[in-house]
Design an enzyme around this catalytic site. Structure first.
Site, PDB file in Angstrom:
ATOM      1  N   CYS B  78      -3.856   7.870   5.531  1.00 39.84           N
ATOM      2  CA  CYS B  78      -5.244   7.540   6.106  1.00 39.84           C
ATOM      3  C   CYS B  78      -5.148   7.471   7.609  1.00 39.84           C
ATOM      4  O   CYS B  78      -4.704   8.292   8.328  1.00 39.84           O
ATOM      5  CB  CYS B  78      -5.868   6.285   5.405  1.00 39.84           C
ATOM      6  SG  CYS B  78      -7.635   6.250   5.486  1.00 39.84           S
ATOM      7  N   HIS B 178      -6.112   7.841  -0.189  1.00 37.74           N
ATOM      8  CA  HIS B 178      -5.099   6.930  -0.638  1.00 37.74           C
ATOM      9  C   HIS B 178      -4.128   7.124  -1.829  1.00 37.74           C
ATOM     10  O   HIS B 178      -4.817   7.086  -3.000  1.00 37.74           O
ATOM     11  CB  HIS B 178      -5.937   5.563  -0.570  1.00 37.74           C
ATOM     12  CG  HIS B 178      -6.570   5.174   0.627  1.00 37.74           C
ATOM     13  ND1 HIS B 178      -5.773   4.244   1.436  1.00 37.74           N
ATOM     14  CD2 HIS B 178      -7.542   5.556   1.605  1.00 37.74           C
ATOM     15  CE1 HIS B 178      -6.366   3.872   2.574  1.00 37.74           C
ATOM     16  NE2 HIS B 178      -7.312   4.868   2.686  1.00 37.74           N
ATOM     17  N   GLU B 180      -2.254   5.553  -3.315  1.00 37.05           N
ATOM     18  CA  GLU B 180      -1.871   4.166  -4.082  1.00 37.05           C
ATOM     19  C   GLU B 180      -3.203   3.728  -4.995  1.00 37.05           C
ATOM     20  O   GLU B 180      -3.152   2.977  -5.550  1.00 37.05           O
ATOM     21  CB  GLU B 180      -1.627   3.114  -3.034  1.00 37.05           C
ATOM     22  CG  GLU B 180      -2.688   2.323  -1.856  1.00 37.05           C
ATOM     23  CD  GLU B 180      -3.101   3.278  -0.964  1.00 37.05           C
ATOM     24  OE1 GLU B 180      -2.663   4.654  -0.766  1.00 37.05           O
ATOM     25  OE2 GLU B 180      -3.755   2.829  -0.128  1.00 37.05           O
TER      26      GLU B 180
END
Lengths: 253, 196
Positions: B78, B178, B180
């Site tokens: 990001c 993202h 994750e």
């Protein structure tokens, strides 16, 4: 292409998932961590966990619930209920939330939005608004729908966005738990008034309701609880139907 | 060991949690010695480009640039990916690393900003980071500024225009989304990073 999000909501009371109708008559719907994982596996784009009683006595319980639910989740996870101060938010993030939802405390002190956004980023701050139709307009209610504020929903949504909110979670109290469809008029008015994403909530009963709130309500995301918990429709079944109705969703996922 | 660089911008728990889940040896650190000693580096970050200024207040900027030029695997996520470019119009006075040319810009006015949600990836070329990731896989985004598409872009997404979703050049990797928070697709990408 950006897809419409389907969000599974867990209303938590004393460490258990519950669901009522118009914020009352709560029924048990299971363990939060198990529900969160099951919905994520089924294709939920996000999980929202709301501590609906949010008394100071059960904060410790809540943080444990958040920690346990967050561990196996690899989709965005929002936690709300009882966040009054920056430190409350910090504790919830520390327990594993990606975003926090604030409602009553933000109405009381809109600068709280900017304080949390300043430290954790706007993307981490969801302002939840509980709206009820009153005299042809929509009024903001706080404290779990118990306290009328006299404030207009559209104006409050605009103000929250200016203060640094990343998203609006808009619940129609009139439709909550009724499975009679989203309030598309309410959602559209707010979605057109702000440039940040609007999550429609309250009233989901069928795939058709989701199609309507995305098409007519211009919602960016839609949240539901009852239909997912009580096995009326799994997230996977819902997404399959939306995909075939040409609504852009993350499917297969 | 993988070092996740903590420069005070937001919540790094979810990034660490994903690497923990994959069984990686990972630490969150703001110490330049730990970053220097690590085998791989992850620079996460959310929020405003100006929060990257914290890297300049310590010697972290220099340490990160040295590690990147020393061929250490480096993943920017990001805001961490945006830092790899020349800079961002979000904060013109702050220089990025300049490893990739161009500046990050706002989305066109006809789309809502920020861009939040799951968007599909168009994989543009062979990539070590995206190994095994199917065309049109969905990943989770939340950002207001985007990086331009260039030769090093390994995948792009569309939102008002086409922008860089992931970028890759020898040991340097960046993703605007993202991983994750991107379910199994994201975990596969992080696993690939563990294995490069």
């Amino acid at each position: 292409m950006l897809t419409k999000r389907i969000i599974a909501c867990l209303d938590v009371d004393g460490g258990r998932v519950v669901k009522g109708v118009r914020f009352k008559n709560l029924r048990d719907a299971g363990d939060p961590a198990e529900c969160a994982t099951a919905h994520a596996r089924s294709g939920a784009d996000e999980i929202v966990l709301l501590d609906i009683t949010a008394t100071s006595g059960n904060r410790h319980t809540l943080l444990e619930v958040v920690r346990k639910a967050a561990r196996p989740l690899f989709v965005p996870f929002t936690v709300g209920g009882g966040i009054r101060l920056l430190n409350d938010a910090a504790a919830v993030f520390d327990a594993g939330a990606d975003k926090i939802a604030i409602n009553s405390a933000a109405v009381r002190d809109p600068t709280l939005i900017g304080k949390i956004a300043g430290r954790f980023g706007s993307q981490a701050v969801v302002v939840a608004i509980d709206a009820r139709k009153v005299n042809g307009g929509y009024e903001v209610f706080t404290a779990g729908g118990r306290v009328p504020t006299g404030r207009d929903v559209i104006r409050w949504a605009r103000e929250a966005a200016v203060c640094g909110a990343g998203e609006i979670l808009l619940t129609s109290m009139d439709r909550d738990g009724t499975q009679s469809g989203f309030d598309c008029e309410l959602v559209r008015e707010v979605a057109e008034a702000v440039s940040i994403p609007v999550i429609a909530s309250g009233g989901a009963g069928s795939a058709l309701d989701f199609i309507q709130v995305f098409r007519e309500g211009c919602a960016d995301a839609a949240l539901a609880a009852s239909i997912f918990h009580f096995g009326i429709e799994s997230v996977a079944q819902l997404k399959h139907k939306l995909h075939h109705a040409s609504v852009s969703v993350r499917w297969p996922c | 060991m993988i070092a996740i660089v903590d420069y005070g911008a937001g919540n790094l728990n979810s990034v660490k949690k994903a690497f923990d889940y994959l069984g990686a040896d990972v630490v969150v650190t703001d110490q330049s010695q730990t970053v220097t000693a690590a085998a791989k580096i992850v620079l996460p970050g959310v929020g405003h480009f100006s929060s990257l200024r914290a890297l300049n207040r310590s010697d972290l900027r220099e340490v990160l640039l040295q590690a990147a030029s020393a061929e250490k695997p480096f993943l920017g996520i990001c805001l961490g990916m945006q830092w790899l470019f020349d800079g961002s119009e979000e904060c013109n006075e702050l220089a990025g690393a300049g490893i990739f040319p161009g500046k990050c810009r706002e989305f066109p006015s006809w789309v809502k900003s920020p861009h939040v949600g799951w968007n599909s990836l168009t994989v543009l070329k062979g990539s070590r980071l995206l190994r095994g990731v199917a065309q049109d896989s969905f990943v989770y985004y939340t950002h207001s500024f985007h990086a331009p598409v260039l030769g090093a872009t390994s995948a792009a997404s569309e939102y008002g225009l086409r922008f860089t979703a992931s970028v890759e050049q020898s040991n340097i990797f960046g993703v605007q989304f993202h991983p994750e928070k991107s379910g199994d697709v994201g975990l596969a990408i992080l696993k690939n990073f563990c294995e490069v």
